[in-house]
Design an enzyme around this catalytic site. Structure first.
Site, PDB file in Angstrom:
ATOM      1  N   ALA A 119       0.845  -1.203   0.000  1.00 11.05           N
ATOM      2  CA  ALA A 119       0.000   0.000   0.000  1.00 11.05           C
ATOM      3  C   ALA A 119       0.876   1.246   0.000  1.00 11.05           C
ATOM      4  O   ALA A 119       1.998   1.231   0.528  1.00 11.05           O
ATOM      5  CB  ALA A 119      -0.923   0.003   1.211  1.00 11.05           C
ATOM      6  N   ASP A 120       0.355   2.293  -0.584  1.00  2.83           N
ATOM      7  CA  ASP A 120       1.046   3.581  -0.538  1.00  2.83           C
ATOM      8  C   ASP A 120       0.008   4.694  -0.495  1.00  2.83           C
ATOM      9  O   ASP A 120      -0.931   4.699  -1.289  1.00  2.83           O
ATOM     10  CB  ASP A 120       1.958   3.776  -1.749  1.00  2.83           C
ATOM     11  N   THR A 121       0.191   5.600   0.452  1.00  5.68           N
ATOM     12  CA  THR A 121      -0.755   6.702   0.634  1.00  5.68           C
ATOM     13  C   THR A 121      -0.084   8.033   0.328  1.00  5.68           C
ATOM     14  O   THR A 121       1.051   8.271   0.735  1.00  5.68           O
ATOM     15  CB  THR A 121      -1.297   6.715   2.082  1.00  5.68           C
ATOM     16  N   GLY A 154      -2.965   3.661  -2.843  1.00 11.34           N
ATOM     17  CA  GLY A 154      -2.837   2.573  -3.799  1.00 11.34           C
ATOM     18  C   GLY A 154      -2.766   1.269  -3.021  1.00 11.34           C
ATOM     19  O   GLY A 154      -2.109   1.207  -1.973  1.00 11.34           O
TER      20      GLY A 154
END
Length: 197
Positions: free
Chosen positions: A76-78, A113
């Site tokens: 995950a990427d924020t 994501g």
């Protein structure tokens, strides 16, 4: 996987305590293996914020999946989308103050994501969730307190929604997405993967 199911091992490719807490609270059992990619090596040029978040999430998951090909790996990427400008984590206190003044001046979007990979199952899913955040304008004293508290460290947009809730008028979309793990999106996808595993 949820308690009681004996399926593929699940790995969270993230050091984020908030992601761990959200997955644990939802009943998932998993191992944490932090991705070794260098995020600073990725250029956001010629990418939309959503595309960039998805690309980073996929790269993080893929790096760990190479080492654990039988596992289901979650990446995950924020990041924050401020009028098309990608805002990540603050570099230092000065940068955090600059970001805070900008983001709490008008609405912005938080994008996470989410990538799920299992190499032996030939599985690769990449999605993204977007939440609109409508902030309240902060006073100088509130900005100073926020920066001095240090809660901005290692957080996209230099704030954590659960710690800055009084400074937010409203959100449109997933609250957990702003925390860094869009659980509604994840739980729409993940049961189907488990059933197929």
């Amino acid at each position: 996987m949820k308690a009681g199911k004996k399926k593929s091992q699940i790995i969270l490719a993230s050091a984020s305590q908030r992601r761990r807490q959200l997955l644990t609270a939802a009943g998932y059992k998993f191992k944490v293996v932090v991705s070794q990619i260098d995020e600073s090596a990725f250029s956001s040029e010629e990418c939309t914020p959503v595309e960039y978040a998805k690309a980073l999430a996929l790269t993080k998951a893929a790096e760990v999946a190479k080492r654990y090909p039988d596992a289901i790996v979650i990446g995950a990427d924020t990041l924050v989308d401020f009028d098309g400008q990608i805002i990540g984590k603050a570099l230092d206190a000065s940068n955090a103050e600059e970001i805070t003044r900008m983001l709490f001046s008008r609405p912005h979007k938080v994008i996470t994501g989410l990538a799920i990979i299992c190499r032996t199952q030939n599985l690769e899913i990449v999605e993204a969730d977007v939440t609109a955040v409508y902030p309240k304008k902060l006073t100088e004293a509130q900005i100073a307190k926020h920066i001095s508290s240090g809660v901005w460290r290692d957080k996209a947009g230099a704030y954590a929604i659960q710690e800055c809730d009084p400074f937010v008028d409203r959100i449109e979309g997933s609250f957990t997405n702003v925390m860094g793990m869009p659980m509604e999106l994840f739980e729409r996808i993940f049961p189907h993967i488990e059933d197929a595993g």
